[in-house]
Design an enzyme around this catalytic site. Sequence first.
Site, PDB file in Angstrom:
ATOM      1  NE  ARG A 173      93.696  90.218 -42.519  1.00 52.98           N
ATOM      2  CZ  ARG A 173      93.125  89.040 -42.707  1.00 52.98           C
ATOM      3  NH1 ARG A 173      92.386  88.817 -43.789  1.00 52.98           N
ATOM      4  NH2 ARG A 173      93.286  88.075 -41.824  1.00 52.98           N
ATOM      5  CB  CYS A 222      96.529  82.137 -43.708  1.00 54.15           C
ATOM      6  SG  CYS A 222      94.802  81.787 -44.079  1.00 54.15           S
ATOM      7  CG  HIS A 244      96.266  77.661 -46.555  1.00 57.93           C
ATOM      8  ND1 HIS A 244      95.458  76.760 -45.909  1.00 57.93           N
ATOM      9  CD2 HIS A 244      95.836  78.898 -46.161  1.00 57.93           C
ATOM     10  CE1 HIS A 244      94.592  77.413 -45.147  1.00 57.93           C
ATOM     11  NE2 HIS A 244      94.800  78.709 -45.279  1.00 57.93           N
ATOM     12  CG  ASN A 287      96.546  76.927 -42.329  1.00 56.43           C
ATOM     13  OD1 ASN A 287      97.064  75.831 -42.491  1.00 56.43           O
ATOM     14  ND2 ASN A 287      95.446  77.092 -41.619  1.00 56.43           N
TER      15      ASN A 287
HETATM   16  N1  LIG Z   1      92.870  79.497 -38.937  1.00 56.30           N
HETATM   17  C1  LIG Z   1      93.702  80.171 -39.710  1.00 56.30           C
HETATM   18  O1  LIG Z   1      94.494  79.627 -40.513  1.00 56.30           O
HETATM   19  C2  LIG Z   1      93.734  81.677 -39.652  1.00 56.30           C
HETATM   20  C3  LIG Z   1      94.728  82.327 -40.343  1.00 56.30           C
HETATM   21  C4  LIG Z   1      94.767  83.725 -40.320  1.00 56.30           C
HETATM   22  C5  LIG Z   1      93.831  84.397 -39.586  1.00 56.30           C
HETATM   23  N2  LIG Z   1      92.861  83.727 -38.915  1.00 56.30           N
HETATM   24  C6  LIG Z   1      91.882  84.512 -38.158  1.00 56.30           C
HETATM   25  O2  LIG Z   1      92.061  84.266 -36.775  1.00 56.30           O
HETATM   26  C7  LIG Z   1      90.795  84.314 -36.108  1.00 56.30           C
HETATM   27  C8  LIG Z   1      90.595  83.022 -35.330  1.00 56.30           C
HETATM   28  O3  LIG Z   1      90.698  81.915 -36.173  1.00 56.30           O
HETATM   29  P1  LIG Z   1      90.832  80.426 -35.616  1.00 56.30           P
HETATM   30  O4  LIG Z   1      91.061  79.596 -36.806  1.00 56.30           O
HETATM   31  O5  LIG Z   1      91.779  80.336 -34.477  1.00 56.30           O
HETATM   32  O6  LIG Z   1      89.329  80.159 -35.055  1.00 56.30           O
HETATM   33  P2  LIG Z   1      88.814  79.119 -33.964  1.00 56.30           P
HETATM   34  O7  LIG Z   1      89.686  77.937 -33.888  1.00 56.30           O
HETATM   35  O8  LIG Z   1      87.379  78.901 -34.282  1.00 56.30           O
HETATM   36  O9  LIG Z   1      88.937  79.919 -32.587  1.00 56.30           O
HETATM   37  C9  LIG Z   1      88.166  81.049 -32.315  1.00 56.30           C
HETATM   38  C10 LIG Z   1      88.626  81.683 -31.016  1.00 56.30           C
HETATM   39  O10 LIG Z   1      87.843  82.880 -30.804  1.00 56.30           O
HETATM   40  C11 LIG Z   1      87.245  82.811 -29.511  1.00 56.30           C
HETATM   41  N3  LIG Z   1      85.953  83.498 -29.472  1.00 56.30           N
HETATM   42  C12 LIG Z   1      84.856  83.231 -30.211  1.00 56.30           C
HETATM   43  N4  LIG Z   1      83.839  84.042 -29.838  1.00 56.30           N
HETATM   44  C13 LIG Z   1      84.326  84.841 -28.849  1.00 56.30           C
HETATM   45  C14 LIG Z   1      83.774  85.864 -28.032  1.00 56.30           C
HETATM   46  N5  LIG Z   1      82.499  86.236 -28.160  1.00 56.30           N
HETATM   47  N6  LIG Z   1      84.574  86.455 -27.105  1.00 56.30           N
HETATM   48  C15 LIG Z   1      85.849  86.070 -26.953  1.00 56.30           C
HETATM   49  N7  LIG Z   1      86.430  85.090 -27.685  1.00 56.30           N
HETATM   50  C16 LIG Z   1      85.681  84.496 -28.622  1.00 56.30           C
HETATM   51  C17 LIG Z   1      87.072  81.331 -29.271  1.00 56.30           C
HETATM   52  O11 LIG Z   1      86.870  81.129 -27.887  1.00 56.30           O
HETATM   53  P3  LIG Z   1      85.977  79.888 -27.325  1.00 56.30           P
HETATM   54  O12 LIG Z   1      86.883  78.694 -27.393  1.00 56.30           O
HETATM   55  O13 LIG Z   1      85.666  80.307 -25.946  1.00 56.30           O
HETATM   56  O14 LIG Z   1      84.789  79.753 -28.206  1.00 56.30           O
HETATM   57  C18 LIG Z   1      88.388  80.792 -29.793  1.00 56.30           C
HETATM   58  O15 LIG Z   1      89.408  80.999 -28.862  1.00 56.30           O
HETATM   59  C19 LIG Z   1      89.776  84.588 -37.197  1.00 56.30           C
HETATM   60  O16 LIG Z   1      89.573  85.988 -37.258  1.00 56.30           O
HETATM   61  C20 LIG Z   1      90.454  84.111 -38.446  1.00 56.30           C
HETATM   62  O17 LIG Z   1      89.974  84.761 -39.603  1.00 56.30           O
HETATM   63  C21 LIG Z   1      92.810  82.379 -38.913  1.00 56.30           C
END
Ligand SMILES: NC(=O)c1ccc[n+]([C@@H]2O[C@H](COP(=O)([O-])OP(=O)(O)OC[C@H]3O[C@@H](n4cnc5c(N)ncnc54)[C@H](OP(=O)(O)O)[C@@H]3O)[C@@H](O)[C@H]2O)c1
Length: 344
Positions: A101, A130, A255, A328
């Site tokens: 970013r 977010c 949020h 979010n």
């Molecule tokens: N949540 C939010 O509101 C939000 C907002 C903006 C940005 N983000 C960003 O988006 C990203 C994901 O957030 P999330 O909330 O969706 O997290 P999450 O629900 O914990 O999901 C994580 C995802 O990443 C995958 N993953 C983890 N380790 C991996 C690996 N070694 N190789 C390939 N895939 C892998 C997981 O796959 P498995 O299911 O196979 O473990 C899952 O699909 C983060 O960078 C976060 O900072 C999130």
Amino acid sequence: MSKKYNVAIVGATGMVGNEFIRILEERNFPLKEIRLLASGRSKGKILQFKGKDYKVEELGKDSFENIDIALFSAGAGISKEFAPIAARSGAVVIDNSSAFRMEPDVPLVVPEVNPQAIKKHQGIIANPNCSTIQMVVVLKPIHDVANIKRIVVSTYQSTSGWGKEAVDQLWQETEEISNIKHQTSSIKVKDLKLKAKKALPYQIAFNLIPHIDIFMPNRYTKEEMKMVNETRKIMEDDSIMITATCVRVPVVRSHAESVNIETEKKLNAEEVIDILKNTKGVEVIDDPKNNRYPIPIDSEYKDASFVGRIREDESVENGINLWIVSDNLRKGAALNAIKIAELL
Ligand SMILES: NC(=O)c1ccc[n+]([C@@H]2O[C@H](COP(=O)([O-])OP(=O)(O)OC[C@H]3O[C@@H](n4cnc5c(N)ncnc54)[C@H](OP(=O)(O)O)[C@@H]3O)[C@@H](O)[C@H]2O)c1
């Protein structure tokens, strides 16, 4: 005939990944092929897209062959390793993590605010944090009219902002608590000693945690500094003074933010309401007589940044208070990224 694109979702099984799938379906994105990628743990898992079954593939160096657009949401470590590989194989990466970013040659884009920045991309475009996205959509039109000099923001961020394991923690703790027979007069929540696995630093049910992401040497958290630095980059104005306090709350989705701004030019509350009523991506809910203001449960699965409680800050010359609420996972992540893809 309009062109169709091959799209990969990295992190397809996660909270943001799920939202990518839902929004691609809803918006009828011109898709030729969709590739769903996650870790080895999810290899072979079936996810649905437009009523059809798709097998999740394990992310690897060859995952991006023939891919036009790669939507990344699997954490900064994965983005740092695989986004350059995807870009080298010809895809444009739209990355939801914090990995790129603040890189000077990577555009940080909110389509309603700085769509022009997209043109400078060299294969990777970053999606902002977010809590920053939902705030800048509201503040940019005010800045254009009155020049914002200072922002003081306090956030109330949902547990889904920390991924699916944090949401599981909230549900499990809530379930445990609801099974405990309590005496209202003498309950001490800390003594409940809940067994749910912790993705967050502390119990989140019936609690608040003023700690999101890691602590920095200046005693702020990384989340707070993301709001400071990303806001300046997106608004293309390093002179705006910003201070943030970010708090995790036991809300599943959406949020909320208390935002106080000081402007160079004086605006009254009605003028601000008028500006925001005419802003794309923003919806004003501000009717104190009828107790109407934005709340998280009303904004779930919706596209707008909702704003209300708009009032003059009577303690300074030119101050305005706002209350901003937005989903979010949607406005703060997947929707913004897909709008960038549509711009492309
Ligand atoms: N949540 C939010 O509101 C939000 C907002 C903006 C940005 N983000 C960003 O988006 C990203 C994901 O957030 P999330 O909330 O969706 O997290 P999450 O629900 O914990 O999901 C994580 C995802 O990443 C995958 N993953 C983890 N380790 C991996 C690996 N070694 N190789 C390939 N895939 C892998 C997981 O796959 P498995 O299911 O196979 O473990 C899952 O699909 C983060 O960078 C976060 O900072 C999130």
